[in-house]
Design a protein around this motif. Structure first.
Motif, PDB file in Angstrom:
ATOM      1  N   GLU A  39       0.805  -1.224   0.000  1.00 45.00           N
ATOM      2  CA  GLU A  39       0.000   0.000   0.000  1.00 45.00           C
ATOM      3  C   GLU A  39       0.841   1.278   0.000  1.00 45.00           C
ATOM      4  OE1 GLU A  39      -2.962  -0.120  -0.593  1.00 45.00           O
ATOM      5  OE2 GLU A  39      -3.893  -1.917   0.230  1.00 45.00           O
ATOM      6  N   TYR A  79       2.456   6.467  -1.486  1.00 47.93           N
ATOM      7  CA  TYR A  79       1.445   5.855  -0.626  1.00 47.93           C
ATOM      8  C   TYR A  79       0.094   5.846  -1.330  1.00 47.93           C
ATOM      9  CZ  TYR A  79       0.431  10.775   0.338  1.00 47.93           C
ATOM     10  OH  TYR A  79       0.130  12.114   0.206  1.00 47.93           O
ATOM     11  N   ARG A  80      -0.637   4.745  -1.127  1.00 46.64           N
ATOM     12  CA  ARG A  80      -1.950   4.604  -1.751  1.00 46.64           C
ATOM     13  C   ARG A  80      -3.074   4.858  -0.759  1.00 46.64           C
ATOM     14  NH1 ARG A  80      -1.849  -0.666  -5.644  1.00 46.64           N
ATOM     15  NH2 ARG A  80      -2.139  -1.796  -3.701  1.00 46.64           N
ATOM     16  N   THR A  81      -2.790   4.707   0.537  1.00 42.98           N
ATOM     17  CA  THR A  81      -3.835   4.836   1.550  1.00 42.98           C
ATOM     18  C   THR A  81      -3.317   5.640   2.734  1.00 42.98           C
ATOM     19  OG1 THR A  81      -3.158   2.830   2.731  1.00 42.98           O
ATOM     20  CG2 THR A  81      -4.768   2.565   0.931  1.00 42.98           C
ATOM     21  N   GLN A  92      -3.522   4.735   5.753  1.00 42.81           N
ATOM     22  CA  GLN A  92      -2.883   3.783   6.660  1.00 42.81           C
ATOM     23  C   GLN A  92      -1.413   3.602   6.318  1.00 42.81           C
ATOM     24  OE1 GLN A  92      -4.566  -0.173   6.788  1.00 42.81           O
ATOM     25  NE2 GLN A  92      -2.995  -0.952   8.188  1.00 42.81           N
TER      26      GLN A  92
END
Length: 418
Positions: free
Chosen positions: A213, A240-242, A244
């Motif tokens: 992620e 980063y994709r999220t 979190q």
């Protein structure tokens, strides 16, 4: 008569010598360095399809050269072809003979022939290229923060080191990120391989339920001459994709405060300073009235629309907000006589369509090619260009609607060096 053509393999050593003298800050004049550089150029020329070297010849003599790149860029959510130029170098003996100008003119012609909608470059002098119609991209900010400035978001349990076995996962993560960010350029296979060609580069990633992620790459730099235990971290890439994934990497960098003095990283996200507990830099500088220095900023990547009329034709499926007006563009371009700079576009609920120039326009917009390129890329709004006295509008009442139509949700970002 100057001729510009691909540099044959036997002339790459001559080009390497030209580059070594044109860029003396690059240590190519040391013993054996030019030979190694020549070998690298030959490898690139033979093995990489996305890049080629072109030279400026006069009577068979190589006087200068450049490197041209094929790129795919996210433009307002749409994949388009763009061209890049780098390593523009002119032999010291032939300076001020307009060789660099001819190289850039050839570059624009090459972009046009290859149906590339934008020409991109990193300028050795921004003013030189702005006169050629290249507009400024998003500024880069460099932060030098203490690890404790990074927020501790509680968990870093999904953070691990990445290896060659994670190559596909890294590619998928980067490509997903690129699809959501205007201005991002797709990586070539060589760039993914390069992650694992440097022994000093550390790769960490956040893997959740078997899916990468986010990831970061960084190196350690000595921070004190007489203290080997004190180092800085220099972040090269931060994807980063999220939220979190971002949170866990924040926590990871926060946890390095026992041995790391400062964490140095570059970003084009103007809002990024908001997330830090203490965004102050290491200079302790203040400017009036009471503003703490947080970063240094710099201009770099510049964009030029290769042909504005063709650009609107090629991206006719995109929407420019809710713009519903007929706009006549008159773009001043003193550098490229082949660019179509006077044309009329009819926008219907944001979708552009080139129409006959005899059609009555609701507004005529006059601007330079550099300002058009920056505006259409979203690095500056039309309202600001008007406020700064850079454009002319025949109908001032149309300013807000036009500015909102050409505005992008985010300024373009790009972490591709070339």
């Amino acid at each position: 008569m100057l001729e510009i053509k691909k540099i044959p393999e036997e002339d790459l050593e001559a080009f390497a010598h030209i580059v070594s003298r044109a860029y003396p800050a690059i240590p190519l004049l040391e013993n054996g360095a030019v030979e190694k550089f020549t070998k690298a150029l030959r490898t690139i020329q033979l093995e990489r399809e996305d890049t080629n070297f072109y030279g400026a010849y006069e009577n068979g003599l190589l006087k200068g050269g450049m490197r041209l790149y094929d790129f795919i860029m996210n433009f307002r959510g749409k994949k388009i072809k763009v061209g890049g130029v780098g390593m523009v170098a002119v032999d010291l003996l032939y300076k001020k003979e307009k060789i660099a100008k001819n190289l850039i003119q050839f570059f624009l012609e090459w972009c046009r022939d290859e149906e590339k909608l934008f020409a991109l470059l990193y300028p050795f002098r921004p003013d030189f290229y702005k006169q050629m119609g290249f507009g400024f991209g998003t500024r880069m900010e460099q932060f030098k923060l203490t690890p404790k400035a990074f927020p501790n978001r509680g968990s870093k349990k999904h953070v691990r080191y990445l290896t060659k076995d994670d190559g596909k996962a890294i590619k998928d993560c980067y490509e997903t990120f690129t699809k959501t960010r205007h201005g991002m350029i797709e990586k070539t296979p060589f760039e993914y391989k390069r992650y694992f060609m440097r022994s000093d580069l550390v790769l960490i990633g956040v893997e959740v339920d078997g899916k990468l992620e986010g990831y970061a790459t960084f190196t350690f730099k000595k921070a004190h001459e007489n203290n080997t235990n004190l180092n800085d971290i220099h972040i090269d890439e931060f994807i980063y994709r999220t939220p979190q994934a971002l949170n866990e990497m924040f926590t990871f960098f926060h946890s390095q405060h026992d041995q790391i003095r400062r964490i140095v990283f570059n970003t084009q996200d103007e809002s990024f300073y908001q997330v830090f507990n203490d965004p102050r830099s290491d200079t302790d500088n203040m400017i009036p009235h009471v503003y703490h220095e947080t970063s240094i900023s710099a201009v770099g990547l510049m964009y030029r629309a290769v042909n504005p009329k063709i650009l609107f034709n090629k991206v006719g499926d995109l929407r420019f907000g809710e713009l519903s007006s007929t706009v006549k563009f008159e773009i001043e371009d003193t550098f490229d006589a082949n660019a179509q700079t006077s044309f009329t576009v009819q926008f219907e609920q944001g979708q552009p369509k080139i129409v006959n120039s005899n059609q009555t326009a609701d507004v005529t917009l006059k601007m330079t090619m550099a300002d058009f390129s920056s505006m259409i890329m979203g690095t500056v709004t039309l309202e600001k260009l008007y406020e700064f006295g850079c454009i002319s509008l025949s109908n001032l009442d149309a300013l807000v609607e036009l500015s909102n139509g050409f505005r992008t949700n985010h300024k373009p970002i790009c972490n591709t060096g070339f």
